[in-house]
Design a protein around this motif. Structure first.
Motif, PDB file in Angstrom:
ATOM      1  N   GLN A 235       0.892  -1.108  -0.052  1.00 18.98           N
ATOM      2  CA  GLN A 235       0.160  -0.063   0.042  1.00 18.98           C
ATOM      3  C   GLN A 235       0.875   1.018   0.104  1.00 18.98           C
ATOM      4  O   GLN A 235       1.942   1.286   0.683  1.00 18.98           O
ATOM      5  CB  GLN A 235      -1.008   0.019   1.300  1.00 18.98           C
ATOM      6  CG  GLN A 235      -1.740   1.110   1.302  1.00 18.98           C
ATOM      7  CD  GLN A 235      -3.252   0.808   2.418  1.00 18.98           C
ATOM      8  OE1 GLN A 235      -3.871   1.922   2.529  1.00 18.98           O
ATOM      9  NE2 GLN A 235      -3.038  -0.397   3.029  1.00 18.98           N
ATOM     10  N   MET A 236       0.535   2.321  -0.703  1.00 17.89           N
ATOM     11  CA  MET A 236       1.100   3.586  -0.679  1.00 17.89           C
ATOM     12  C   MET A 236       1.248   4.211   0.854  1.00 17.89           C
ATOM     13  O   MET A 236       0.445   3.939   1.623  1.00 17.89           O
ATOM     14  CB  MET A 236       0.374   4.635  -1.520  1.00 17.89           C
ATOM     15  CG  MET A 236       0.537   4.212  -2.993  1.00 17.89           C
ATOM     16  SD  MET A 236      -0.144   5.604  -4.054  1.00 17.89           S
ATOM     17  CE  MET A 236       1.101   6.936  -3.477  1.00 17.89           C
ATOM     18  N   GLU A 237       2.608   4.374   0.952  1.00 24.88           N
ATOM     19  CA  GLU A 237       2.670   5.151   2.267  1.00 24.88           C
ATOM     20  C   GLU A 237       1.729   6.317   2.785  1.00 24.88           C
ATOM     21  O   GLU A 237       1.519   7.166   1.835  1.00 24.88           O
ATOM     22  CB  GLU A 237       4.201   5.676   2.363  1.00 24.88           C
ATOM     23  CG  GLU A 237       5.253   4.500   2.436  1.00 24.88           C
ATOM     24  CD  GLU A 237       5.146   3.670   3.573  1.00 24.88           C
ATOM     25  OE1 GLU A 237       4.779   4.318   4.618  1.00 24.88           O
ATOM     26  OE2 GLU A 237       5.268   2.511   3.303  1.00 24.88           O
ATOM     27  N   ASN A 238       0.878   5.956   3.763  1.00 22.49           N
ATOM     28  CA  ASN A 238       0.022   7.167   4.148  1.00 22.49           C
ATOM     29  C   ASN A 238      -0.165   7.139   5.949  1.00 22.49           C
ATOM     30  O   ASN A 238      -0.932   6.962   6.187  1.00 22.49           O
ATOM     31  CB  ASN A 238      -1.378   6.730   3.730  1.00 22.49           C
ATOM     32  CG  ASN A 238      -1.898   5.274   4.301  1.00 22.49           C
ATOM     33  OD1 ASN A 238      -1.158   4.419   4.724  1.00 22.49           O
ATOM     34  ND2 ASN A 238      -3.103   4.883   4.186  1.00 22.49           N
ATOM     35  N   PRO A 239       1.241   7.548   6.353  1.00 19.68           N
ATOM     36  CA  PRO A 239       1.214   7.961   7.655  1.00 19.68           C
ATOM     37  C   PRO A 239       0.245   8.804   8.355  1.00 19.68           C
ATOM     38  O   PRO A 239      -0.294   9.757   7.643  1.00 19.68           O
ATOM     39  CB  PRO A 239       2.579   8.331   8.090  1.00 19.68           C
ATOM     40  CG  PRO A 239       3.237   8.947   6.585  1.00 19.68           C
ATOM     41  CD  PRO A 239       2.311   8.139   5.786  1.00 19.68           C
ATOM     42  N   SER A 240      -0.216   8.503   9.391  1.00 21.82           N
ATOM     43  CA  SER A 240      -1.299   9.497  10.058  1.00 21.82           C
ATOM     44  C   SER A 240      -0.798  11.036  10.021  1.00 21.82           C
ATOM     45  O   SER A 240       0.181  11.223  10.387  1.00 21.82           O
ATOM     46  CB  SER A 240      -1.307   9.044  11.744  1.00 21.82           C
ATOM     47  OG  SER A 240      -2.278   9.918  12.258  1.00 21.82           O
ATOM     48  N   GLY A 241      -1.531  11.730   9.525  1.00 19.45           N
ATOM     49  CA  GLY A 241      -1.210  13.322   9.506  1.00 19.45           C
ATOM     50  C   GLY A 241      -0.676  13.452   8.294  1.00 19.45           C
ATOM     51  O   GLY A 241      -0.669  14.799   7.825  1.00 19.45           O
ATOM     52  N   SER A 242      -0.449  12.531   7.174  1.00 19.03           N
ATOM     53  CA  SER A 242      -0.043  13.133   5.990  1.00 19.03           C
ATOM     54  C   SER A 242      -1.316  13.281   5.052  1.00 19.03           C
ATOM     55  O   SER A 242      -2.310  13.293   5.460  1.00 19.03           O
ATOM     56  CB  SER A 242       0.401  11.684   5.223  1.00 19.03           C
ATOM     57  OG  SER A 242      -0.243  10.764   5.088  1.00 19.03           O
ATOM     58  N   PRO A 243      -0.874  14.318   4.039  1.00 21.35           N
ATOM     59  CA  PRO A 243      -2.090  14.625   3.242  1.00 21.35           C
ATOM     60  C   PRO A 243      -2.659  13.461   2.770  1.00 21.35           C
ATOM     61  O   PRO A 243      -4.174  13.639   2.420  1.00 21.35           O
ATOM     62  CB  PRO A 243      -1.118  15.630   2.112  1.00 21.35           C
ATOM     63  CG  PRO A 243       0.060  15.896   2.650  1.00 21.35           C
ATOM     64  CD  PRO A 243       0.609  14.844   3.550  1.00 21.35           C
ATOM     65  N   LEU A 244      -2.165  12.275   2.233  1.00 19.46           N
ATOM     66  CA  LEU A 244      -2.793  11.306   1.444  1.00 19.46           C
ATOM     67  C   LEU A 244      -3.777  10.517   2.573  1.00 19.46           C
ATOM     68  O   LEU A 244      -5.025  10.372   2.458  1.00 19.46           O
ATOM     69  CB  LEU A 244      -2.040  10.291   1.261  1.00 19.46           C
ATOM     70  CG  LEU A 244      -2.523   8.715   0.439  1.00 19.46           C
ATOM     71  CD1 LEU A 244      -3.560   9.261  -0.393  1.00 19.46           C
ATOM     72  CD2 LEU A 244      -1.463   7.774   0.295  1.00 19.46           C
TER      73      LEU A 244
END
Length: 335
Positions: A235-244
């Motif tokens: 899965q694409m990186e989507n850490p908490s708080g990121s725009p994604l």
């Protein structure tokens, strides 16, 4: 990016396994849209009377997904599900016998991206659910939104899928004479956004609705852990708080469904695509937690049973993790 193509001399059985998994992915991602489009096209054509008759049937049948659904043993036993099972493969592991005179709520963990283990084990007979747990009928709970889509709703109900609304779970958990198993992916859509290889973070701490309903109806709670569920997709990186992640959370709040940007392999190459990796899935059904019926459970009752549930889930994971390739240093994290 270097593309790794599949060899031409792959056995026919493996080709059929890939085809079975491809149709499952298509059913999950696009079949509902196709069914809706087909209904609209028929309604706008000279065959509009067919669409009108189906609309009448839909109105009469509207509450079925919240009243136990409409399972079809024939659909659940299709040979295509055997090929789907063997693709990964998927295995259902029984630890204890379950009394068919009682109702059960299976807490399924982790959600994964497309809950492949829950579907393969509880919506088909490919892994032998009815043989392993005679007298029990499994029902996988799914977002109510999908049961509003014409034609698609009828197809998914054949596998034992039902609405995940409160009244649906109550209906299953309160059946006189027992025999019902309500399978709920406790982490839900938010957990799917964190599903990636190696992930062992479960959204459980604030998930207490199923605990309350288990107390209210006296249904036995059973923790279920599906080893390998998070290994099927990257899965694409989507850490908490990121725009994604903010965008995904926003879309989820509007649409009610998660939008994980996942990828794995394709049909004729192994470098990219939406077909899951061939990784084994071992779904372990734990011991039931005895629940005393409490028509009006207090907050203390709910908290106590919730803590006991998390404790049993942790013990189930720790007891079996070595058998399925999880190291001693890896542990569950509840958020």
């Amino acid at each position: 990016m270097r593309v790794e193509f599949a060899p031409l001399n792959i056995p026919l059985r493996r080709r059929l396994q890939t085809a079975a998994t491809l149709q499952w992915v298509f059913s999950f991602l696009a079949l509902a849209q196709c069914c809706l489009a087909a209904f609209v096209l028929v309604a706008l054509s000279d065959w509009w009377i067919v669409a009108l008759l189906y609309a009448g049937w839909l109105w009469l049948d509207w509450d079925t997904p919240t009243c136990g659904g409409r399972r079809s043993q024939w659909v659940r036993s299709w040979s295509v599900w055997d090929f789907f099972r063997d693709y990964f493969p998927v295995t259902l592991v029984k630890t204890v016998d379950l009394d068919p005179r009682k109702n059960y709520i299976f807490g399924f963990h982790p959600h994964g991206v497309l809950v492949a283990g829950a579907f393969g084990n509880f919506c088909t007979e490919a892994t032998g659910f009815s043989r392993l747990f005679p007298g029990l009928r499994s029902h996988l709970l799914m977002l109510p939104f999908w049961f509003r889509v014409p034609l698609f709703r009828d197809y998914i109900m054949c596998g034992g899928l039902v609405s995940s609304c409160k009244s649906s779970l109550s209906h299953l958990a309160s059946r006189t004479g027992g025999g019902n198993v309500a399978v709920i992916a406790v982490g839900g859509a938010p957990e799917a956004l964190d599903a990636r290889p190696g992930a062992l973070t479960l959204q459980v701490l604030n998930r207490k609705g199923f605990i309350k309903l288990a107390l209210k109806h006296g249904a036995q709670l059973v923790p279920v852990f599906s080893f390998g569920e998070n290994e099927l997709f990257d899965q694409m990186e989507n850490p908490s708080g990121s725009p994604l992640r903010k965008l995904q959370n926003r879309l989820q709040s509007i649409l009610g469904v998660a939008m994980p940007l996942f990828h794995a392999r394709g049909v004729f190459q192994y470098s990219f695509g939406l077909i899951p990796y061939r990784k084994p899935i071992h779904t372990v059904v734990g011991k039931p937690i005895a629940v005393v019926q409490t028509p009006s459970p207090s907050s203390e009752d709910i908290e106590m049973l919730h803590r006991l549930y998390m404790q049993n889930l942790t013990e189930l994971f720790e007891h079996h993790k070595r058998n399925y390739g999880v190291s001693d240093e890896q542990h569950l994290t509840f958020i």
